[in-house]
Design an enzyme around this catalytic site. Structure first.
Site, PDB file in Angstrom:
ATOM      1  N   CYS A 458       0.796  -1.222   0.000  1.00 33.33           N
ATOM      2  CA  CYS A 458       0.000   0.000   0.000  1.00 33.33           C
ATOM      3  C   CYS A 458       0.832   1.278   0.000  1.00 33.33           C
ATOM      4  O   CYS A 458       0.526   2.228  -0.722  1.00 33.33           O
ATOM      5  CB  CYS A 458      -0.980  -0.007   1.166  1.00 33.33           C
ATOM      6  SG  CYS A 458      -0.203   0.004   2.805  1.00 33.33           S
ATOM      7  N   HIS A 516      -2.910   1.296   6.690  1.00 33.42           N
ATOM      8  CA  HIS A 516      -3.112   1.329   5.240  1.00 33.42           C
ATOM      9  C   HIS A 516      -2.813   2.740   4.761  1.00 33.42           C
ATOM     10  O   HIS A 516      -3.146   3.734   5.427  1.00 33.42           O
ATOM     11  CB  HIS A 516      -4.543   0.938   4.867  1.00 33.42           C
ATOM     12  CG  HIS A 516      -4.781   0.931   3.378  1.00 33.42           C
ATOM     13  ND1 HIS A 516      -3.963   0.294   2.490  1.00 33.42           N
ATOM     14  CD2 HIS A 516      -5.767   1.512   2.628  1.00 33.42           C
ATOM     15  CE1 HIS A 516      -4.414   0.456   1.268  1.00 33.42           C
ATOM     16  NE2 HIS A 516      -5.514   1.189   1.317  1.00 33.42           N
ATOM     17  N   ASP A 538      -7.102   6.052  -3.993  1.00 33.95           N
ATOM     18  CA  ASP A 538      -6.311   4.897  -3.563  1.00 33.95           C
ATOM     19  C   ASP A 538      -5.936   4.049  -4.772  1.00 33.95           C
ATOM     20  O   ASP A 538      -6.799   3.644  -5.559  1.00 33.95           O
ATOM     21  CB  ASP A 538      -7.117   4.062  -2.567  1.00 33.95           C
ATOM     22  CG  ASP A 538      -6.264   3.067  -1.804  1.00 33.95           C
ATOM     23  OD1 ASP A 538      -5.065   2.919  -2.135  1.00 33.95           O
ATOM     24  OD2 ASP A 538      -6.800   2.425  -0.878  1.00 33.95           O
ATOM     25  N   THR A 598     -17.627  -0.402  17.889  1.00 30.82           N
ATOM     26  CA  THR A 598     -17.900   0.782  17.049  1.00 30.82           C
ATOM     27  C   THR A 598     -16.686   1.704  16.927  1.00 30.82           C
ATOM     28  O   THR A 598     -16.723   2.661  16.150  1.00 30.82           O
ATOM     29  CB  THR A 598     -19.053   1.606  17.636  1.00 30.82           C
ATOM     30  OG1 THR A 598     -18.713   2.037  18.955  1.00 30.82           O
ATOM     31  CG2 THR A 598     -20.328   0.791  17.645  1.00 30.82           C
TER      32      THR A 598
END
Length: 623
Positions: A458, A516, A538, A598
């Site tokens: 990445c 990432h 991306d 969450t």
């Protein structure tokens, strides 16, 4: 016979140019011969008399008038004879300049034959067969008996001779004529200067390593042309054509000469000044406007042309720019979709050739240096090649260009870099992704071989995409998200699936990466109200988007609000803010939800600070 007489009694004599000799023979029956005289007196009129032979007179001179010649007996002045002598002359009188240019609406000029009662006119070389013509409906015309008027002289294809001879011929006397010459000047380009250093300084492109002239749209640039004798700004336009062949269908954009600025979206040029040179050429300085958001980026071939103002479809001469012109996005112009107002931010996100990428884990972060080298020859070359085949309608749009580059940086659709995430640190026939420290070596290998470079992950994809975006003129930065989710089914929930004993089954679970890296690109979003600014883009191939491994541009505003608008907003939202569910297999079959989080995903979203090698936490921009 009379004692003294002159023969002929009435004489018409034509002089062409300069002096001419004529003879009057006399006869007499006087003992001591005769003497000759002329009225008006030749001393004041240019005619003189000499005896030739003893009973003849020769007039030498170039003045056309009527003379009375008398032969008088030497022995008796009362014995004489006289004759009226008409000395005629064809004399072309040019009433204005002798040089004329190829144009319409030129100043008329007149050639008048003086003195002789009637003349005919001719021109050599013949305008009718020589490529030189008059404007429609115009011709050489006689005004009165002795006048020739030339009006609206111009040339379509170029004459066999630039110098013309006009002859006025006395009717009935082939020895009586006069000639005049005039030169028709056809303006042509002698030299051309595209002022590379001046323009690239103005357009902030001097760092690009290329022989092409690199410019930015939504701005003006200057050129200088030297034109031959005959150019007059009142009679001619110097204008341009920009020719592009982005998708195999050449397109020509005319760039007309105008008096006043047009709109920001118009191609046009303005005359700044004309200066005279010692060699009779003229230096013309022009300013050309490149349109803003409707101008496609890429390579152009430019041509300068000169035409009559009243017939711009008639090209008298043309010259090519000395090389290729490359047009890029312009973050310095408020008229461009990628405008970035802050000087320091432009210096960081457009001009900085090196930066930092954040790695590691949330509890153990570290940075690595990355050389973008967006101005290198190879970077610009790869950018242009990866845009190849994309038509002008797509190249005008920073949204499309950023999205297209996100697909081309990875090789899943035939692009630059091969992604690999090996389980045993084995990199078959390629390079460990940890090896790379900059874009230039990867791009050079790709340009040299034409094959995808092995391998990247990445941060390498993000470094390459930052290079491509900055090279195109789009402000860009790599950003790192810690605990970044990969939502494969689009429900914005990360499902962790375990067996009946709670052991994670990775093959059935969605991933949460320890970190990432992707890019932010700065641009307007006219397609999405209120979503201008930073957009997530991306290049790491994770999920198909519209049939290709591309992602973005997804605006921060849309991601933060989970607005679900174009492009890939829902996927990016999941990367930074997805909920996490843990499901266990139920011993009797099926699954049971055993836990729910969450706040697991999307922490410390980081990028390099402007002008400093420190962390800029932009989490609040995303969530």
């Amino acid at each position: 016979l009379p004692i003294v007489y002159i023969q002929p009694l009435l004489t018409n004599v034509c002089i062409n140019s300069g002096n001419v000799n004529f003879y009057l023979g006399g006869a007499s029956r006087v003992t001591n011969g005769v003497s000759w005289s002329i009225i008006p007196d030749g001393v004041t009129n240019g005619a003189v008399l000499t005896g030739y032979p003893s009973n003849a007179v020769v007039a030498v001179g170039g003045v056309a008038t009527t003379y009375v010649v008398r032969a008088t007996a030497n022995e008796n002045t009362n014995i004489y004879a006289s004759a009226v002598l008409n000395v005629l002359k064809v004399d072309i009188v040019q009433t204005n300049q002798e040089g004329y240019v190829y144009c319409t609406n030129c100043v008329s000029f007149w050639l008048t034959a003086d003195s002789y009662p009637n003349v005919t006119w001719s021109i050599s070389p013949d305008l009718g067969t020589n490529g030189a013509q008059f404007a429609s409906g115009q011709t050489w015309t006689g005004v009165g008996a002795n006048t020739w008027q030339g009006t609206n002289v111009w040339v379509y294809a170029g004459p066999a001779s630039n110098t013309y001879t006009v002859t006025a011929q006395a009717v009935g006397n082939t020895n009586c004529f006069d000639t005049a010459t005039f030169e028709v000047f056809k303006p042509q380009f002698v030299d051309f200067n595209w002022l590379e250093s001046t323009n690239e300084a103005l357009h902030h492109t001097s760092l690009y390593q290329t022989n092409a002239l690199v410019l930015r749209r939504a701005d003006k640039f200057k050129v200088e042309a030297k034109l031959s004798n005959g150019y007059e700004s009142a009679s001619f336009d110097v204008w341009f054509q920009a020719v592009q062949d982005f998708d195999g269908s050449p397109t020509i954009k005319d760039v007309p000469e105008v008096i006043a600025d047009l709109g920001a979206t118009d191609w046009y040029c303005k005359l700044l000044s004309v200066s005279n040179n010692a060699d009779q050429t003229k230096t013309v300085k022009m300013e050309i406007n490149i349109p803003s958001t409707n101008c496609p980026i890429g390579e152009y071939q430019w041509q300068a042309l000169v035409s009559p103002k009243a017939a711009t479809n008639l090209v008298l001469d043309a010259t090519n720019f000395p090389g290729q012109v490359i047009v890029l996005f312009n973050p310095w112009s408020a008229n461009d979709s990628v405008y970035m107002a802050d000087d320091d931010e432009r210096a960081e996100y457009v001009m900085n050739i090196a930066g930092l990428l954040w790695h590691g884990e949330l509890a153990d972060k570290f940075t690595m240096s990355w050389d973008y080298e967006q101005f290198n020859t190879v970077s610009l070359g790869v950018l242009l090649s990866e845009l190849s085949g994309q038509d002008a309608g797509k190249r005008v749009n920073s949204i499309f260009v950023s999205r297209h580059l996100s697909a081309r940086v990875n090789c899943n659709d035939g692009g630059i870099l091969w992604g690999l995430w090996p389980t045993n640190d084995v990199w078959p026939d390629g390079t460990n992704a940890d090896y790379w420290a900059g874009s230039d070596e990867i791009l050079a290998q790709y340009q040299s071989t034409g094959d995808p470079v092995k391998y990247g992950q990445c941060w390498v994809f993000a470094g390459l995409l930052t290079t491509m975006l900055r090279c195109s003129g789009i402000p860009a930065r790599p950003i790192t998200t810690y605990d970044s989710a990969h939502d494969t089914n689009g429900n914005q929930i990360v499902e962790r699936r375990c067996d009946t004993n709670g052991v994670l089954d990775r093959s059935r679970s969605e991933k949460i990466w320890n970190f990432h890296v992707w890019c932010d690109a700065w641009m307007d979003r006219p397609d999405q109200t209120g979503q201008n600014g930073w957009q997530a883009v991306d290049a790491t191939p994770q999920e198909l988007s519209a049939g290709a491994f591309q992602c973005g541009p997804a605006s921060h505003v849309a991601v933060r609000g989970n607005l679900g608008s174009d492009y890939d907003v829902a996927f990016v939202y999941a990367e930074v803010d997805a909920d996490v569910e843990e499901w266990w297999d139920f011993p009797g079959g099926g699954e049971v939800l055993v836990d729910f989080w969450t706040a697991w995903v999307g922490h410390d979203i980081s990028t390099k600070s402007v002008g400093a090698n420190t962390t800029n936490d932009i989490t609040s921009s995303y969530k």
